[in-house]
Design a protein around this motif. Structure first.
Motif, mmCIF file in Angstrom:
data_model
loop_
_atom_site.group_PDB
_atom_site.id
_atom_site.type_symbol
_atom_site.label_atom_id
_atom_site.label_comp_id
_atom_site.label_asym_id
_atom_site.label_seq_id
_atom_site.Cartn_x
_atom_site.Cartn_y
_atom_site.Cartn_z
ATOM 1 N N TYR A 41 0.831 -1.210 0.000
ATOM 2 C CA TYR A 41 0.000 0.000 0.000
ATOM 3 C C TYR A 41 0.864 1.257 0.000
ATOM 4 O O TYR A 41 0.486 2.269 -0.578
ATOM 5 C CB TYR A 41 -0.983 -0.011 1.170
ATOM 6 N N THR A 42 2.010 1.182 0.655
ATOM 7 C CA THR A 42 2.952 2.293 0.604
ATOM 8 C C THR A 42 3.425 2.489 -0.831
ATOM 9 O O THR A 42 3.457 3.611 -1.352
ATOM 10 C CB THR A 42 4.160 2.030 1.526
ATOM 11 N N PHE A 43 3.784 1.381 -1.489
ATOM 12 C CA PHE A 43 4.232 1.435 -2.879
ATOM 13 C C PHE A 43 3.128 1.962 -3.784
ATOM 14 O O PHE A 43 3.370 2.783 -4.669
ATOM 15 C CB PHE A 43 4.695 0.054 -3.344
ATOM 16 N N LEU A 44 1.899 1.518 -3.562
ATOM 17 C CA LEU A 44 0.757 1.968 -4.350
ATOM 18 C C LEU A 44 0.573 3.483 -4.207
ATOM 19 O O LEU A 44 0.424 4.195 -5.204
ATOM 20 C CB LEU A 44 -0.519 1.247 -3.908
ATOM 21 N N ALA A 45 0.586 3.968 -2.973
ATOM 22 C CA ALA A 45 0.398 5.406 -2.724
ATOM 23 C C ALA A 45 1.513 6.221 -3.378
ATOM 24 O O ALA A 45 1.254 7.251 -4.006
ATOM 25 C CB ALA A 45 0.342 5.670 -1.225
ATOM 26 N N GLU A 46 2.750 5.758 -3.257
ATOM 27 C CA GLU A 46 3.873 6.473 -3.860
ATOM 28 C C GLU A 46 3.775 6.460 -5.384
ATOM 29 O O GLU A 46 4.054 7.474 -6.041
ATOM 30 C CB GLU A 46 5.194 5.861 -3.412
ATOM 31 N N SER A 47 3.354 5.342 -5.956
ATOM 32 C CA SER A 47 3.230 5.235 -7.412
ATOM 33 C C SER A 47 2.154 6.170 -7.952
ATOM 34 O O SER A 47 2.337 6.803 -8.999
ATOM 35 C CB SER A 47 2.904 3.791 -7.812
ATOM 36 N N ILE A 48 1.044 6.271 -7.249
ATOM 37 C CA ILE A 48 -0.023 7.174 -7.680
ATOM 38 C C ILE A 48 0.453 8.620 -7.616
ATOM 39 O O ILE A 48 0.203 9.409 -8.532
ATOM 40 C CB ILE A 48 -1.296 6.952 -6.839
ATOM 41 N N ALA A 49 1.159 8.973 -6.550
ATOM 42 C CA ALA A 49 1.677 10.341 -6.417
ATOM 43 C C ALA A 49 2.645 10.668 -7.548
ATOM 44 O O ALA A 49 2.586 11.759 -8.138
ATOM 45 C CB ALA A 49 2.346 10.529 -5.064
ATOM 46 N N LEU A 77 -7.701 6.543 -10.384
ATOM 47 C CA LEU A 77 -6.619 5.561 -10.470
ATOM 48 C C LEU A 77 -6.881 4.363 -9.569
ATOM 49 O O LEU A 77 -6.671 3.214 -9.980
ATOM 50 C CB LEU A 77 -5.273 6.212 -10.125
ATOM 51 N N LEU A 78 -7.339 4.620 -8.358
ATOM 52 C CA LEU A 78 -7.649 3.504 -7.457
ATOM 53 C C LEU A 78 -8.779 2.642 -8.024
ATOM 54 O O LEU A 78 -8.708 1.411 -7.985
ATOM 55 C CB LEU A 78 -8.010 4.030 -6.067
ATOM 56 N N ALA A 79 -9.794 3.287 -8.571
ATOM 57 C CA ALA A 79 -10.908 2.539 -9.159
ATOM 58 C C ALA A 79 -10.446 1.758 -10.397
ATOM 59 O O ALA A 79 -10.837 0.608 -10.598
ATOM 60 C CB ALA A 79 -12.053 3.482 -9.518
ATOM 61 N N MET A 80 -9.602 2.379 -11.212
ATOM 62 C CA MET A 80 -9.094 1.731 -12.417
ATOM 63 C C MET A 80 -8.274 0.487 -12.063
ATOM 64 O O MET A 80 -8.287 -0.503 -12.793
ATOM 65 C CB MET A 80 -8.231 2.716 -13.203
ATOM 66 N N LEU A 81 -7.606 0.511 -10.924
ATOM 67 C CA LEU A 81 -6.813 -0.633 -10.472
ATOM 68 C C LEU A 81 -7.670 -1.692 -9.777
ATOM 69 O O LEU A 81 -7.146 -2.666 -9.241
ATOM 70 C CB LEU A 81 -5.700 -0.156 -9.532
ATOM 71 N N GLY A 82 -8.984 -1.470 -9.771
ATOM 72 C CA GLY A 82 -9.888 -2.447 -9.172
ATOM 73 C C GLY A 82 -9.981 -2.347 -7.662
ATOM 74 O O GLY A 82 -10.436 -3.276 -7.002
ATOM 75 N N MET A 83 -9.578 -1.220 -7.110
ATOM 76 C CA MET A 83 -9.586 -1.026 -5.663
ATOM 77 C C MET A 83 -10.684 -0.031 -5.305
ATOM 78 O O MET A 83 -10.430 1.030 -4.747
ATOM 79 C CB MET A 83 -8.218 -0.537 -5.198
ATOM 80 N N ASP A 84 -11.927 -0.414 -5.621
ATOM 81 C CA ASP A 84 -13.070 0.471 -5.394
ATOM 82 C C ASP A 84 -13.223 0.836 -3.923
ATOM 83 O O ASP A 84 -13.585 1.963 -3.597
ATOM 84 C CB ASP A 84 -14.357 -0.175 -5.909
ATOM 85 N N ASP A 85 -12.930 -0.120 -3.025
ATOM 86 C CA ASP A 85 -13.055 0.173 -1.594
ATOM 87 C C ASP A 85 -12.048 1.233 -1.160
ATOM 88 O O ASP A 85 -12.355 2.105 -0.355
ATOM 89 C CB ASP A 85 -12.909 -1.098 -0.761
ATOM 90 N N LEU A 86 -10.840 1.196 -1.718
ATOM 91 C CA LEU A 86 -9.838 2.218 -1.388
ATOM 92 C C LEU A 86 -10.205 3.566 -2.015
ATOM 93 O O LEU A 86 -9.990 4.613 -1.400
ATOM 94 C CB LEU A 86 -8.447 1.787 -1.854
#
Length: 182
Positions: A41-49, A77-86
């Motif tokens: 999740y840290t990697f995900l957040a950094e990648s989105i930023a 971006l979160l929705a596109m990655l299939g992470m609708d809950d996030l």
């Protein structure tokens, strides 16, 4: 490494102020809002930023992106990655959104009601569901009317502002409640 002014990406706040884009701040915001822990999740957040900063640098005029656009991009971006809950957790952010009407009316160049409503519309676009608080209505109205004393015209303008916010909140997806503080 120190970036030259031409290489800096800018974040434009609702009141028009510009600050340099801080990817670390955005990634911590995403990480905290999602309520998840772990290296992925840290990697995900950094990648989105990083992706948003890259987008601003290569595709936005003057390398500037608004706070509204940032929020929309993170959710998308979160929705596109299939992470609708996030994406939903990021949209909700767990705390009421507060719009300081009195501060909006103080911004230079906002003496006209039309400009004020444009700013208000941009502020409302950020919040899609949850609780929305409006504060400083009385001071805002007095400033927009250019008077020190409350009058029938002030009352009408205050009612118009509140009705406008309620109408916009009704069109927002999900449940949105509005509270007004003088």
């Amino acid at each position: 490494m120190i970036l030259s002014r031409e290489d800096i990406c800018w974040v434009v706040h609702i009141d028009g102020t510009r600050v340099p884009f801080d990817g670390g701040l955005l990634s911590r915001s995403i990480y905290a809002a999602t309520g998840r822990s772990g290296e992925e999740y840290t990697f995900l957040a950094e990648s989105i930023a990083v992706a948003i900063e890259q987008y601003a640098r290569e595709h936005q005029p003057e390398r500037a992106v608004t706070t509204v656009e940032i929020a929309e991009m993170v959710e998308a971006l979160l929705a596109m990655l299939g992470m609708d809950d996030l994406a939903e957790a990021y949209a909700d952010r767990g705390q009421p959104a507060e719009i300081a009407l009195d501060e909006m009316a103080r911004v230079p160049g906002t003496g006209f009601e039309l400009a004020f409503y444009r700013q208000l519309d941009a502020a409302l676009a950020v919040r899609r569901r949850g609780v929305l608080r409006l504060r400083g209505l009385r001071d805002c109205v007095l400033r927009l009317r250019g008077t020190r004393r409350w009058s029938a015209g002030c009352r009408r303008l205050a009612e118009e502002i509140v009705q406008y916010v309620y109408a916009r909140a009704a069109r927002m997806p999900g449940a949105t409640s509005v509270s007004v503080m003088e």
